[in-house]
Design a protein around this motif. Structure first.
Motif, PDB file in Angstrom:
ATOM      1  N   ALA B  33       0.847  -1.180   0.000  1.00  0.00           N
ATOM      2  CA  ALA B  33       0.000   0.000   0.000  1.00  0.00           C
ATOM      3  C   ALA B  33       0.889   1.237   0.000  1.00  0.00           C
ATOM      4  CB  ALA B  33      -0.907   0.019   1.225  1.00  0.00           C
ATOM      5  N   ALA B  34       0.337   2.336  -0.507  1.00  0.00           N
ATOM      6  CA  ALA B  34       1.099   3.577  -0.507  1.00  0.00           C
ATOM      7  C   ALA B  34       0.198   4.710  -0.032  1.00  0.00           C
ATOM      8  CB  ALA B  34       1.623   3.880  -1.903  1.00  0.00           C
ATOM      9  N   ALA B  35       0.788   5.591   0.760  1.00  0.00           N
ATOM     10  CA  ALA B  35       0.039   6.756   1.229  1.00  0.00           C
ATOM     11  C   ALA B  35       0.742   7.993   0.708  1.00  0.00           C
ATOM     12  CB  ALA B  35      -0.021   6.764   2.745  1.00  0.00           C
ATOM     13  N   ILE B  36      -0.037   8.944   0.206  1.00  0.00           N
ATOM     14  CA  ILE B  36       0.543  10.149  -0.372  1.00  0.00           C
ATOM     15  C   ILE B  36      -0.109  11.353   0.296  1.00  0.00           C
ATOM     16  CG2 ILE B  36       1.047  11.365  -2.517  1.00  0.00           C
ATOM     17  CD1 ILE B  36       0.154   8.648  -3.895  1.00  0.00           C
ATOM     18  N   ASP B  37       0.729  12.261   0.781  1.00  0.00           N
ATOM     19  CA  ASP B  37       0.168  13.428   1.437  1.00  0.00           C
ATOM     20  C   ASP B  37       1.059  14.645   1.183  1.00  0.00           C
ATOM     21  OD1 ASP B  37      -1.665  14.843   2.783  1.00  0.00           O
ATOM     22  OD2 ASP B  37      -1.132  14.113   4.784  1.00  0.00           O
ATOM     23  N   LEU B  38       0.510  15.786   1.556  1.00  0.00           N
ATOM     24  CA  LEU B  38       1.239  17.031   1.413  1.00  0.00           C
ATOM     25  C   LEU B  38       1.771  17.413   2.791  1.00  0.00           C
ATOM     26  CD1 LEU B  38       1.407  18.751  -1.188  1.00  0.00           C
ATOM     27  CD2 LEU B  38      -0.299  20.258  -0.143  1.00  0.00           C
ATOM     28  N   THR B  39       3.020  17.868   2.819  1.00  0.00           N
ATOM     29  CA  THR B  39       3.565  18.298   4.116  1.00  0.00           C
ATOM     30  C   THR B  39       3.362  19.794   4.288  1.00  0.00           C
ATOM     31  OG1 THR B  39       5.704  18.644   3.135  1.00  0.00           O
ATOM     32  CG2 THR B  39       5.306  16.493   4.126  1.00  0.00           C
ATOM     33  N   ASP B  40       3.746  20.290   5.468  1.00  0.00           N
ATOM     34  CA  ASP B  40       3.557  21.703   5.754  1.00  0.00           C
ATOM     35  C   ASP B  40       4.389  22.583   4.835  1.00  0.00           C
ATOM     36  OD1 ASP B  40       1.835  21.070   7.788  1.00  0.00           O
ATOM     37  OD2 ASP B  40       3.465  20.825   9.238  1.00  0.00           O
ATOM     38  N   HIS B  77       7.601   2.844   5.525  1.00  0.00           N
ATOM     39  CA  HIS B  77       8.741   3.716   5.316  1.00  0.00           C
ATOM     40  C   HIS B  77       8.263   4.937   4.539  1.00  0.00           C
ATOM     41  CE1 HIS B  77      13.160   3.898   5.539  1.00  0.00           C
ATOM     42  NE2 HIS B  77      13.002   4.756   4.552  1.00  0.00           N
ATOM     43  N   SER B  78       8.640   6.118   5.036  1.00  0.00           N
ATOM     44  CA  SER B  78       8.149   7.291   4.325  1.00  0.00           C
ATOM     45  C   SER B  78       9.280   8.278   4.070  1.00  0.00           C
ATOM     46  CB  SER B  78       7.039   7.963   5.126  1.00  0.00           C
ATOM     47  OG  SER B  78       7.569   8.477   6.312  1.00  0.00           O
ATOM     48  N   HIS B  79       9.070   9.112   3.071  1.00  0.00           N
ATOM     49  CA  HIS B  79      10.059  10.123   2.759  1.00  0.00           C
ATOM     50  C   HIS B  79       9.402  11.277   2.033  1.00  0.00           C
ATOM     51  CE1 HIS B  79      14.030  11.728   2.207  1.00  0.00           C
ATOM     52  NE2 HIS B  79      14.537  10.681   2.829  1.00  0.00           N
ATOM     53  N   LYS B  80      10.008  12.466   2.203  1.00  0.00           N
ATOM     54  CA  LYS B  80       9.486  13.623   1.488  1.00  0.00           C
ATOM     55  C   LYS B  80      10.240  13.813   0.183  1.00  0.00           C
ATOM     56  CE  LYS B  80       8.552  15.985   5.772  1.00  0.00           C
ATOM     57  NZ  LYS B  80       9.039  17.026   6.661  1.00  0.00           N
ATOM     58  N   GLY B  81       9.582  14.477  -0.727  1.00  0.00           N
ATOM     59  CA  GLY B  81      10.238  14.754  -2.000  1.00  0.00           C
ATOM     60  C   GLY B  81       9.476  15.802  -2.758  1.00  0.00           C
ATOM     61  N   ARG B  82      10.054  16.223  -3.878  1.00  0.00           N
ATOM     62  CA  ARG B  82       9.388  17.280  -4.638  1.00  0.00           C
ATOM     63  C   ARG B  82       8.117  16.765  -5.285  1.00  0.00           C
ATOM     64  NH1 ARG B  82      13.595  19.139  -8.589  1.00  0.00           N
ATOM     65  NH2 ARG B  82      11.864  20.253  -9.541  1.00  0.00           N
ATOM     66  N   ASN B  83       8.173  15.547  -5.718  1.00  0.00           N
ATOM     67  CA  ASN B  83       6.942  14.931  -6.216  1.00  0.00           C
ATOM     68  C   ASN B  83       6.965  13.449  -5.863  1.00  0.00           C
ATOM     69  OD1 ASN B  83       8.748  13.813  -7.968  1.00  0.00           O
ATOM     70  ND2 ASN B  83       8.114  15.048  -9.721  1.00  0.00           N
ATOM     71  N   PHE B  84       5.996  12.743  -6.357  1.00  0.00           N
ATOM     72  CA  PHE B  84       5.852  11.338  -6.009  1.00  0.00           C
ATOM     73  C   PHE B  84       7.110  10.542  -6.359  1.00  0.00           C
ATOM     74  CE2 PHE B  84       4.451   7.025  -7.168  1.00  0.00           C
ATOM     75  CZ  PHE B  84       3.776   6.660  -6.018  1.00  0.00           C
ATOM     76  N   ARG B 112      -5.403  16.891   2.725  1.00  0.00           N
ATOM     77  CA  ARG B 112      -4.734  18.138   2.380  1.00  0.00           C
ATOM     78  C   ARG B 112      -4.294  18.135   0.911  1.00  0.00           C
ATOM     79  NH1 ARG B 112      -0.050  20.191   6.285  1.00  0.00           N
ATOM     80  NH2 ARG B 112      -0.141  18.019   6.902  1.00  0.00           N
ATOM     81  N   LEU B 113      -3.735  16.998   0.509  1.00  0.00           N
ATOM     82  CA  LEU B 113      -3.301  16.862  -0.881  1.00  0.00           C
ATOM     83  C   LEU B 113      -4.506  16.881  -1.813  1.00  0.00           C
ATOM     84  CD1 LEU B 113      -0.930  16.166  -2.865  1.00  0.00           C
ATOM     85  CD2 LEU B 113      -1.672  13.805  -2.613  1.00  0.00           C
ATOM     86  N   ALA B 114      -5.556  16.192  -1.400  1.00  0.00           N
ATOM     87  CA  ALA B 114      -6.739  16.083  -2.244  1.00  0.00           C
ATOM     88  C   ALA B 114      -7.336  17.459  -2.506  1.00  0.00           C
ATOM     89  CB  ALA B 114      -7.769  15.175  -1.581  1.00  0.00           C
ATOM     90  N   LYS B 115      -7.287  18.302  -1.482  1.00  0.00           N
ATOM     91  CA  LYS B 115      -7.866  19.630  -1.668  1.00  0.00           C
ATOM     92  C   LYS B 115      -7.035  20.481  -2.597  1.00  0.00           C
ATOM     93  CE  LYS B 115     -10.892  20.102   2.225  1.00  0.00           C
ATOM     94  NZ  LYS B 115     -10.945  20.161   3.671  1.00  0.00           N
ATOM     95  N   LYS B 116      -5.755  20.130  -2.674  1.00  0.00           N
ATOM     96  CA  LYS B 116      -4.883  20.915  -3.523  1.00  0.00           C
ATOM     97  C   LYS B 116      -4.892  20.427  -4.982  1.00  0.00           C
ATOM     98  CE  LYS B 116      -1.282  23.898  -2.814  1.00  0.00           C
ATOM     99  NZ  LYS B 116       0.111  23.821  -3.143  1.00  0.00           N
ATOM    100  N   GLY B 117      -5.300  19.222  -5.163  1.00  0.00           N
ATOM    101  CA  GLY B 117      -5.348  18.692  -6.531  1.00  0.00           C
ATOM    102  C   GLY B 117      -4.539  17.417  -6.655  1.00  0.00           C
TER     103      GLY B 117
END
Lengths: 544, 395
Positions: B33-40, B77-84, B112-117
């Motif tokens: 499974a994968a979870a995708i979200d927007l950070t602050d 395991h999670s990590h931030k990045g510019r895009n997916f 949060r991500l969903a609201k942004k597009g």
């Protein structure tokens, strides 16, 4: 071009000179000069050397032919108390008791006076079923080889052979390699005479012909082509006889020798001739217009022409209710594919197409493969080869240690290696299913051919994935459809499609529906039975 | 010699070109499974749930037999990045095995991500060769990582639990392919199910949770603009012909207690009509239900009673549909039930004219819902169970 030719002749010359030298060396050690002549007498006996006129000359010649043959006995005696005579027989093959009782005792005791000549006495008063005159050396040698005692006496150039043959042979037993639940329990044995009699007992019509010929320079093996006149295609028979006549080898110990010499495509792993040790199978093929080759000294007879589908059918398909026969036939097709493809599919999916497996299954496979140090293809090859070795070892082992193989196979390979984490449990399951599947093919050699194909398939799967498997399948199908068995396409009746005969491939039609014989080549006798024989209450009970 | 060389080169051609993409299963990090979200700080955070084969390995044989209960089956395991893709490649650099998407069936977007597009994320899901186009998409109000972190008590890992849940069709089922179709089709909007982790009763332990489908997120364009509650989601499912295994409880007028029905089947027909320039949509729903619980004193073998229950059943369904329709059509103004598609099909010429301003036309389309409900089965008994004969109302 020229250079090549020179080279070829050179190498040729080298080989022949080598052979000549070895030959010479051998001859020197033997220290015999009349070897060549003797050999000629034995081998080229067909150009017919007549027996000599004189009794002593004949005996001398025969003694030199049978020099060092401890099994051939020369028994000199006085015929009617005055004429010198000798009886030559083979100890193991001749009926010694019979010779004593019916040949020696009357000839030694009776007096000549009552009969005008010895000849007449032999032909009229000997209590033996077969008395034949022997006029040439070749016949004489053959008679002795077959176990017929041969009598010579002073004043007569011809010999007399008596039909007093008796040798030990295996009794008729259940065929070991082709068992069954229902049907005859008789199997062919090593004696050709018994084998032909087994066939004759089933097919009583005189249309059953048994043509005999001899093959093998030294073994002089009797080979019989059996066929039913009127059902078999004469051109097929001619072709078969021609191919058999071409054979020139030292000896025929098994029908495989002949099979390999008369096949259409000798390089194929697939057998193009059916072998069987069951008289009922041989007869069913005779009745469909095929020819059967029986070979002395082996219970395995050859049947041709056959298609791939007759190789994966069993006699029992016809001895059971047709629905059951059909079911088993389809089960066999399914497992045929499994035995060819399952390990390679497993390898391909695990190394290339992991997304094709249901998640839960993939996770359990991944979990069980976690400790396995080999890639899937190595694991598969390792296990498959081990399995083949186990199978082969199981055949050759003496029965007393047979259980050792199963213990080693089941415990060591199956359990210990999985527990040690060297092999994953799913792989063991795959190999086991494949093993069972390959034994579903009733014809042992065909099963082995398919099992052999498995290894290139695994390698293809391991290097190219499902694409490789597809390539392999295409290659096999192309090869199969290019094969022929005595001119009959190997994949018939599916390719080329022969409408009526598909009945016997897609399902096992009930007997009252199988009205036609299969068609091979040339002319054939189409009608097998009268139509509309389907039983039912409306048929009534009257016998008209 | 030449022939052998020729054969050898042909064979090696085949085998040399092979093998390049072969991967042993032992070298794969199987993403479940994968979870995708927007950070602050406006970055994309991707969290992957990866299967740990060691934990449930039976390779050690019976020696480790009792190990099935211990240790987590997956790691997160999670990590931030510019895009997916950036985030995933950063995760990859920290994981010794190659990330394998082929079995990933659950994607969760943070609200949060969903609201942004989400359009750019959908692009990856469809473009990437390994990602299944038939995986399930979800939206969650919380941090999506939390959903994956939870350990469901029934399934082996949370992704499996979520997938099974959506297979029950309690909420909408949306795959990347569906979403793409919705976003690019006549509707220009979409809907995704909302999931939420719920702790077990009486337990505050966050690590043991049931994921739960609580409603539907409605998208206009690729941006989430609102939610439908669970009850309204059911109405939406009726309209989308996705209703399955859900029970309807009917309350009859003047009768105490209520009757529960389990919709067995549903047929829906949408008939668009343009009358005097007015756009009208007739929705005909044909549904059949079976009584699973009768809490009233009604005798269900009586045809009149049945007819009464049926009409109540129809009313209930109709009410639910209108409840959802109200929100979708008038409040959010997103055409996720495919009204536009039906008009496009039947009136292609008229559609062409309104195509560009469909958003304004859509809320004014007059939707008439006509429900025909039948009760086909009363169960094993006809009279209310456990009720004395005298109390049963026979009429």
């Amino acid at each position: 071009m020229l250079e090549k030719r020179v080279k070829a002749t050179c190498s040729d010359g080298g080989v022949t000179s080598l052979i000549r030298n070895v030959d010479k060396l051998l001859r020197k050690t033997k220290g015999k000069k009349n070897d060549q002549a003797l050999e000629n007498k034995i081998q080229d006996s067909k150009p017919k050397d007549p027996l000599y006129k004189s009794f002593s000359q004949n005996i001398e010649a025969l003694r030199s032919i049978y020099h060092n043959c401890s099994d051939v006995t020369f028994r000199p005696f006085l015929l009617f108390g005055k004429t010198r005579a000798i009886i030559i027989y083979n100890e193991g093959l001749s009926d010694i008791e019979g010779i004593e009782k019916y040949v020696l005792s009357p000839l030694m005791q009776e007096s000549e006076n009552e009969f005008p000549s010895i000849n007449e006495f032999l032909e009229a008063k000997m209590p033996v079923s077969k008395v034949e005159r022997v006029k040439i050396f070749a016949d004489c040698i053959e008679s002795i080889s077959l176990g017929k005692p041969v009598l010579f006496y002073e004043g007569e150039s011809d010999g007399f052979s008596f039909g007093l043959v008796k040798w030990e042979m295996r009794s008729i037993e259940e065929p070991v390699a082709e068992g069954g639940i229902r049907g005859s329990r008789e199997g062919f044995i090593e004696s050709l005479k018994v084998n032909t009699s087994l066939i004759r007992r089933i097919i009583k019509s005189p249309a059953l012909k048994l043509q005999s010929m001899k093959i093998g320079k030294y073994t002089k093996t009797n080979v019989v082509i059996a066929y039913i006149d009127g059902l078999v295609d004469p051109t097929l028979l001619e072709e078969m006889t021609n191919r058999l006549k071409r054979i020139d080898i030292d000896g025929v110990l098994e029908s495989e020798y002949i099979e390999e010499m008369i096949e259409d495509n000798p390089y194929s792993p697939f057998p193009q001739i059916l072998t069987t040790e069951r008289p009922d199978v041989a007869c069913s093929h005779l009745l469909e217009g095929r020819a059967v080759i029986l070979v002395e000294g082996t219970p395995f007879t050859l049947i041709a022409p056959v298609s791939f589908f007759s190789l994966i059918q069993s006699q029992e398909d016809y001895f059971q209710r047709f629905l059951i026969g059909t079911f088993i036939r389809w089960l066999r097709y399914l497992f045929l594919i499994i035995s060819l493809l399952l390990p390679s599919l497993y390898v391909a999916v695990l190394t290339f197409h992991q997304e094709m497996v249901p998640t839960a299954l993939l996770l359990s496979i991944a979990a069980s493969r976690e400790t396995v140090p080999f890639p899937a293809i190595v694991e598969a090859l390792l296990m498959e080869i081990t399995f083949e070795a186990l199978r082969e070892a199981g055949i050759r082992l003496p029965k007393q240690v047979g259980s050792a193989v199963s213990i080693v196979g089941a415990l060591v390979i199956g359990q210990a290696s999985v527990q040690a984490g060297l092999v994953s449990a799913p792989m063991v399951i795959v190999v086991a299913i494949t093993g069972i599947a390959s034994f579903m093919v009733p014809h042992y050699i065909t099963g082995i051919a398919i099992r052999m194909m498995r290894f290139p398939m695994i390698i293809l799967a391991g290097s190219l994935g499902l694409l490789g498997i597809m390539m392999g399948i295409i290659a096999i199908v192309i090869h199969l459809s290019s094969l022929r068995s005595f001119g009959v396409p190997y994949l018939a009746p599916l390719a080329p499609l022969q409408g009526r005969e598909v009945n016997d491939v897609l399902w096992r039609a009930p007997w009252w529906m199988m009205q036609t014989r299969p068609h091979f080549t040339g002319q054939y006798n189409q009608k097998r039975q009268s139509p509309n024989q389907s039983p039912g209450p409306e048929k009534g009970g009257s016998m008209e | 010699m030449k022939r052998i060389l020729c054969l050898l080169s042909v064979v090696s051609l085949v085998f040399l070109s092979g093998c390049w993409d072969r991967v042993e299963i032992n070298d794969l990090a199987i993403v479940t499974a994968a979870a995708i979200d927007l950070t602050d700080d406006n970055q994309i955070e991707v969290a992957l749930q990866i299967f740990i084969p060691k934990s449930s390995s039976s390779g050690g044989g019976q020696g480790g037999g009792g190990s099935s209960g211990g240790g987590p089956v997956t790691l997160l395991h999670s990590h931030k990045g510019r895009n997916f893709a950036d985030a995933v490649s950063k995760i990859q650099s920290q994981i010794p095995r190659r990330i394998f998407w082929g079995q990933c069936k659950v994607f969760i977007f943070g609200e949060r991500l969903a609201k942004k597009g989400i359009q750019r994320k959908v692009d990856v899901l469809i473009r990437h060769p390994q990602i299944r186009e038939r995986s399930y998409l979800f939206v969650t109000e919380e941090n999506p990582k939390l959903e994956l972190e939870s350990q469901p008590p029934l399934e082996r890992y949370s992704a499996e639990s979520i997938r099974e849940l959506s297979a029950l069709r309690i909420g909408m089922n949306v795959t990347p392919l569906d979403l793409d179709e919705m976003l690019t089709g006549e509707a220009k909007g979409g809907a995704l199910p909302i999931i939420k982790g719920q702790s077990l009763e009486g337990k505050q332990d966050k690590s043991i949770m049931f994921p739960n489908i609580t409603g539907t997120a409605i998208f206009k364009g690729d941006k989430m603009i609102g939610k439908l509650s669970g009850k309204k989601t059911r109405g939406l499912l009726w309209l989308r012909n996705e209703m399955e295994s859900y029970s309807v409880t009917v309350k009859l007028k003047g009768v105490s207690g209520d009757i529960s029905l389990n919709p067995v089947s549903e047929k829906i027909k949408m008939v668009p009509k343009i009358e005097n320039g007015k756009w009208k949509m007739y929705v005909k729903i044909n549904t059949e239900g079976a009584v699973i619980e009768n809490g009233t004193n009604l005798l269900l073998s009586n045809p009149q009673t049945i007819r009464m229950v049926e009409s109540a059943f129809q009313e209930t369904v109709k009410r639910r549909i209108h409840l959802a329709l109200d929100d979708i059509q008038h409040k959010m103004k997103v055409d996720i039930i495919g009204v536009g598609k039906e008009f496009h099909r039947k009136y292609p010429k008229q559609w062409k004219k309104v195509e560009n301003r469909w958003e304004q036309v859509y809320p004014d389309v007059q939707v008439t819902v006509d429900v025909e409900g039948h009760i086909r089965r009363q169960g094993y008994i006809t009279k209310p169970g456990g009720m004395p004969e005298e109390e049963v109302r026979k009429e």
